[in-house]
Motif scaffolding. Structure first.
Motif: not given
Length: 533
Positions: A387-404
């Motif tokens: 929602h804050k539109q932080e850099p997409l690469i940072n969001v995806l890294r955390l989302l992948i870590l969360f998923s794994i």
């Protein structure tokens, strides 16, 4: 600044490997007589820069150009393309040749594929009706020594090709590179592999040894005792976490490519507005060799101590009479001043990132995810980032870590975050999300996660690294005297490193049941070398 690293202290004779690669390239150029224009694709030019000096190429009548869509500007009658086997590069070459023909220019064209030619590439050259005008060859550069203890296959797209595109040609490339190493250092007697791709590489390597055996003199001990192959898929947690050593942070924020970083000249204190400079980062830099693997906070302390010591020496020099020996020692210290200045500038630049509350909060969240705790807090944190539109690469890294670490997300949460990502960042990213799903990095939860069991059994989270979750720099960056690899990530020990430690110390048999919880098969083979007398 020299790009080529000093390999004199390498545990293997990597200098001979590099010299062989230099010789092969020089022979290609020698066989094309007269003045020539060497056109290198941009990515490969980085690899080449750690193999051979530009000055050495120029000695052989070469002028250098980078491959792009733009026509080549040269008066040389011979054009030599040195390119990786990639389809888009063939379009550039075809465009250049056709452009020359339309302008009535007559030239000789040579295309050397690195490391080997590909039928798919040649097919495009045929379709573009230029193949018959080209002399085609290969430059078999399968492995590049980036430093005295780092060899690179230079296959940065291999993971995507295997996991998303279903193209496993890179596995043959890896096996071929290892087999070439064996011709220099002997047959590797022990090969341990974990993961589908790694087991395949081990099998291809055995076939290569059967078809083209490496002969070893009797009683000669191979220089490499054990080869450990691990699929990236086996440990996707580690690359999603932020590294906290000096070299790790340089890579996080500046991106280390082929042993160097490229950044604005102003950061290095140079008065060259808008210009970029390349800063080499390898063991040839003695100060970098000393501090590269240290915790960043410790590096700042060391640089401060060295600068203070130099300042004191200078004061003593200007106020007291020195002996010739003392003068010599002082001058020796002055020789290290450029290295000191370089790393003080780099450390100062890194501090602008590491001191940000957002960076420290992200580290805190990574640690929470690795510990597989507080699902709701992690979910809300990622939601807020989107929602804050932080850099997409940072969001995806955390989302992948969360998923794994959770073996996927519940369908409701998965669909919601996917929708929010596309709304916030644009529907042009739908392809990226589809690829992440295809690679298994983002998925819907279908079973209970194995992560807590693996984490506990392999001691992936180490509590004695002084990393209490407070948002002070010292607490985040951990202790001064590391005794465990968990120091690199401030409390998390990389899964792949733990597997290597077990493989080296006691083999994988004691952790057989844990290996079964990780993706793909595993193998542990002893290989027999062919002996001649």
């Amino acid at each position: 600044m020299a790009q080529i690293p000093n390999l004199d202290n390498a545990p293997l004779n990597l200098t001979s490997l590099r010299e062989q690669s230099q010789k092969e390239l020089i022979n290609i150029l020698k066989n094309i007589r007269g003045k020539k224009c060497l056109v290198i694709d941009q990515k490969f030019s980085g690899s080449l820069s750690v193999i051979i000096q530009t000055s050495l190429l120029k000695e052989h009548g070469v002028e250098l150009r980078h491959l792009s869509a733009e026509p080549i500007q040269t008066d040389a009658a011979k054009v030599v393309y040195l390119v990786r086997s990639q389809l888009n590069l063939m379009k550039f070459i075809s465009s250049h040749v056709n452009n020359d023909i339309s302008r009535g220019l007559q030239r000789e064209y040579y295309v050397y594929f690195v490391p080997r030619r590909a039928v798919s590439c040649e097919k495009i050259l045929e379709e573009e009706k230029v193949h018959h005008l080209l002399t085609i060859g290969e430059y078999p550069l399968y492995i590049v020594p980036l430093d005295e203890d780092v060899l690179s296959f230079e296959l940065d797209l291999a993971y995507k090709e295997c996991q998303v595109d279903g193209d496993t040609s890179s596995l043959w490339h890896i096996a071929k590179a290892i087999h070439k190493l064996e011709f220099s250092f002997g047959v590797i007697p022990n090969v341990r592999a974990k993961g589908k791709a790694s087991v395949s590489v081990a099998e291809i390597l055995n076939r290569m040894q059967a078809e083209e055996p490496v002969n070893s003199p009797d009683m000669v001990v191979p220089e490499i005792n054990t080869l450990i192959l691990i699929d990236r898929e086996v440990d996707m947690v580690t690359p999603m976490c932020s590294q906290l050593t000096y070299e790790g942070l340089l890579d996080e924020f500046l991106g280390i490519n082929n042993g160097s970083v490229e950044l604005d000249a102003s950061i290095m204190g140079l008065q060259q507005e808008g210009k970029k400079v390349k800063v080499p980062l390898n063991s040839s830099d003695k100060l970098f060799k000393e501090i590269r693997d240290l915790n960043f906070e410790v590096v700042v302390q060391i640089l401060r101590q060295k600068a203070t010591s130099m300042k004191q020496d200078y004061t003593e020099m200007s106020t007291t009479t020195q002996t010739v020996s003392e003068l010599k020692d002082f001058v020796k210290k002055l020789n290290s001043l450029p290295e000191m200045t370089r790393h003080i500038n780099l450390a100062q630049y890194l501090s602008t990132f590491t001191s940000k509350p957002s960076f420290l909060a992200q580290l805190d969240m990574e640690h929470t995810m690795v510990e597989a705790q507080s699902y709701d807090i992690c979910f809300e944190y990622i939601e807020e980032m989107i929602h804050k539109q932080e850099p997409l690469i940072n969001v995806l890294r955390l989302l992948i870590l969360f998923s794994i670490t959770n073996s996927g997300l519940p369908k409701k949460n998965f669909d919601y975050l996917r929708r929010e990502l596309l709304h916030s960042y644009g529907f042009e990213h739908v392809g990226t999300l589809n690829n992440l799903e295809k690679a298994g990095l983002l998925k819907k939860q279908e079973s209970k996660s194995n992560w807590p069991t693996v984490k506990r059994a392999l001691q992936l989270v180490v509590d004695d690294t002084d990393t209490a979750k407070t948002k002070t720099l010292h607490a985040v960056f951990g202790p001064n005297n590391p005794s465990d690899i968990s120091y690199v990530f401030s409390g998390y020990a990389p899964l792949s490193i733990r597997l290597v430690q077990h493989a080296v110390r006691s083999g994988w048999r004691p952790i057989e049941e844990i290996l079964k919880l990780l993706p793909g098969p595993h193998s542990d083979k002893k290989r027999v070398r062919k002996i001649f007398k």
